[in-house]
Enzyme design. Sequence first.
Site, PDB file in Angstrom:
ATOM      1  N   LYS A 111       0.836  -1.207   0.000  1.00 17.35           N
ATOM      2  CA  LYS A 111       0.000   0.000   0.000  1.00 17.35           C
ATOM      3  C   LYS A 111       0.862   1.245   0.000  1.00 17.35           C
ATOM      4  O   LYS A 111       0.486   2.259  -0.584  1.00 17.35           O
ATOM      5  CB  LYS A 111      -0.940   0.011   1.213  1.00 17.35           C
ATOM      6  N   LYS A 193      -4.234 -10.532  -6.568  1.00 19.15           N
ATOM      7  CA  LYS A 193      -5.468 -10.725  -5.821  1.00 19.15           C
ATOM      8  C   LYS A 193      -6.599  -9.861  -6.408  1.00 19.15           C
ATOM      9  O   LYS A 193      -6.358  -8.727  -6.801  1.00 19.15           O
ATOM     10  CB  LYS A 193      -5.181 -10.313  -4.370  1.00 19.15           C
ATOM     11  N   LYS A 196     -11.191  -4.636  -4.740  1.00 24.01           N
ATOM     12  CA  LYS A 196     -12.173  -3.613  -5.107  1.00 24.01           C
ATOM     13  C   LYS A 196     -11.496  -2.290  -5.441  1.00 24.01           C
ATOM     14  O   LYS A 196     -12.124  -1.412  -6.017  1.00 24.01           O
ATOM     15  CB  LYS A 196     -13.211  -3.447  -3.985  1.00 24.01           C
TER      16      LYS A 196
HETATM   17  P1  TYM Z   1     -10.867  -6.328   3.611  1.00 24.34           P
HETATM   18  O1  TYM Z   1     -11.963  -5.352   3.807  1.00 24.34           O
HETATM   19  O2  TYM Z   1      -9.764  -5.998   2.663  1.00 24.34           O
HETATM   20  O3  TYM Z   1     -11.469  -7.712   3.131  1.00 24.34           O
HETATM   21  C1  TYM Z   1     -12.477  -8.359   3.875  1.00 24.34           C
HETATM   22  C2  TYM Z   1     -12.298  -9.866   3.857  1.00 24.34           C
HETATM   23  O4  TYM Z   1     -12.262 -10.342   2.512  1.00 24.34           O
HETATM   24  C3  TYM Z   1     -11.094 -11.106   2.284  1.00 24.34           C
HETATM   25  N1  TYM Z   1     -10.666 -10.916   0.894  1.00 24.34           N
HETATM   26  C4  TYM Z   1     -10.454 -11.897   0.015  1.00 24.34           C
HETATM   27  N2  TYM Z   1     -10.568 -13.239   0.128  1.00 24.34           N
HETATM   28  C5  TYM Z   1     -10.288 -13.981  -0.976  1.00 24.34           C
HETATM   29  N3  TYM Z   1      -9.919 -13.452  -2.147  1.00 24.34           N
HETATM   30  C6  TYM Z   1      -9.794 -12.117  -2.313  1.00 24.34           C
HETATM   31  N4  TYM Z   1      -9.435 -11.612  -3.481  1.00 24.34           N
HETATM   32  C7  TYM Z   1     -10.070 -11.276  -1.194  1.00 24.34           C
HETATM   33  N5  TYM Z   1     -10.067  -9.939  -1.011  1.00 24.34           N
HETATM   34  C8  TYM Z   1     -10.434  -9.743   0.273  1.00 24.34           C
HETATM   35  C9  TYM Z   1     -10.080 -10.577   3.271  1.00 24.34           C
HETATM   36  O5  TYM Z   1      -9.064 -11.510   3.532  1.00 24.34           O
HETATM   37  C10 TYM Z   1     -10.944 -10.311   4.476  1.00 24.34           C
HETATM   38  O6  TYM Z   1     -11.138 -11.481   5.225  1.00 24.34           O
HETATM   39  N6  TYM Z   1      -7.922  -5.959   7.592  1.00 24.34           N
HETATM   40  C11 TYM Z   1      -9.168  -6.524   7.121  1.00 24.34           C
HETATM   41  C12 TYM Z   1     -10.380  -6.066   7.891  1.00 24.34           C
HETATM   42  C13 TYM Z   1     -10.299  -6.251   9.367  1.00 24.34           C
HETATM   43  C14 TYM Z   1     -10.423  -7.471  10.064  1.00 24.34           C
HETATM   44  C15 TYM Z   1     -10.324  -7.153  11.443  1.00 24.34           C
HETATM   45  C16 TYM Z   1     -10.604  -8.789   9.669  1.00 24.34           C
HETATM   46  C17 TYM Z   1     -10.146  -5.282  10.290  1.00 24.34           C
HETATM   47  N7  TYM Z   1     -10.159  -5.812  11.557  1.00 24.34           N
HETATM   48  C18 TYM Z   1     -10.402  -8.133  12.423  1.00 24.34           C
HETATM   49  C19 TYM Z   1     -10.660  -9.763  10.664  1.00 24.34           C
HETATM   50  C20 TYM Z   1     -10.574  -9.442  12.026  1.00 24.34           C
HETATM   51  C21 TYM Z   1      -9.334  -6.118   5.674  1.00 24.34           C
HETATM   52  O7  TYM Z   1      -8.737  -5.216   5.190  1.00 24.34           O
HETATM   53  O8  TYM Z   1     -10.270  -6.792   5.011  1.00 24.34           O
END
Ligand code: TYM
Length: 329
Positions: A111, A193, A196
């Site tokens: 990032k 990956k 969005k």
């Molecule tokens: P975020 O918002 O980027 O994504 C949410 C969830 O979706 C999964 N994910 C994917 N899984 C498979 N293939 C993909 N291409 C893909 N893109 C996204 C992510 O692994 C995630 O599970 N840091 C986290 C949010 C967060 C969180 C937490 C998660 C904040 N606090 C505590 C668990 C526990 C995040 O950026 O997710």
Amino acid sequence: KKVIFSGVQPSGKLTIGNYLGAIKNWLKYQDEYDCYFCIVDLHAITVPQVAKDLRRNSLEVLALYIASGLNPEKVTLFIQSHVSAHTELAWVLNCMTYMGELNRMTQFKEKSKKNEANLNAGLYTYPVLMASDILLYQTDLVPVGDDQKQHLELARDLARRFNNRYSPTFKVPEPIIAKVGARIMSLQEPNKKMSKSDENENSYILLTDDPDTIRRKVKRAVTDSYNTVKFTDEQPGIKNLITIYSKLSDESIEDIENKYEDKGYADFKKDLAEVIIEGLRPIREKFEDLMKNKDYLEEIYLEGANNAERVARKTLRKVYRKVGFRPRK
Ligand code: TYM
């Protein structure tokens, strides 16, 4: 009862990566676990957000949680900024996290490359806030996609570090990462990956995409010149499409390979588009209904915040006492 915690950032619309890698896997825990699913708006502002859009996106993520099948009567759905204990614990944990640990975080490194003009401290300590989210609820299990593995490792290290330095306070959480679908790839660059935030909208499918858009994006998805529907690393594009097919249809990878043994990519893609459309249809329809009923959604997140707050405060009180802060009363 075991505790489950997970979250999604309200930074734009959700992709089938978010759904297949995370949300879909949460559904099976609702009955037997104590589940918390958070909309992590504090995390979202580590990159620039337009206030009005962020406000709407938070509500949309809540609606998508429910539309995907999470039952608000059984699980706690809440917005992170409503429970101030998250930022309060994050400060304490920040003071126990080494800069070396944060420098090693691959997501931060990526990032920061993309975001050199806005390299803020929040982006840097993002994983510490995420550790706070998880540890406040004495979480046992954290179902996430593959890209969150390293963040989970930090949460575990911080829990152990605090427990050793003071006394047992936090449960050490375990990640749950699905064998299939934990890393859905970009439809345009299958070595990246699906995200969005990708500027090419043909690289992802949104949960709210309409049927024609889905057909168009699947048709344009990058494949290869083998023209055989096989699940192998040599064919990353097709491997990814088979993964999506399998996760949405609940058919095994083997069955799908067999089914298309004598067929080419055009047939496979045509069917895949319909599998995606039918798989997402109930979610999109429920989502549209829910977004017409904002009062209902507000009720859900208010109640969620009250629930979450009670549990989070309890942990935070312990932490403050152990660190040596004087209680106010
Ligand atoms: P975020 O918002 O980027 O994504 C949410 C969830 O979706 C999964 N994910 C994917 N899984 C498979 N293939 C993909 N291409 C893909 N893109 C996204 C992510 O692994 C995630 O599970 N840091 C986290 C949010 C967060 C969180 C937490 C998660 C904040 N606090 C505590 C668990 C526990 C995040 O950026 O997710």
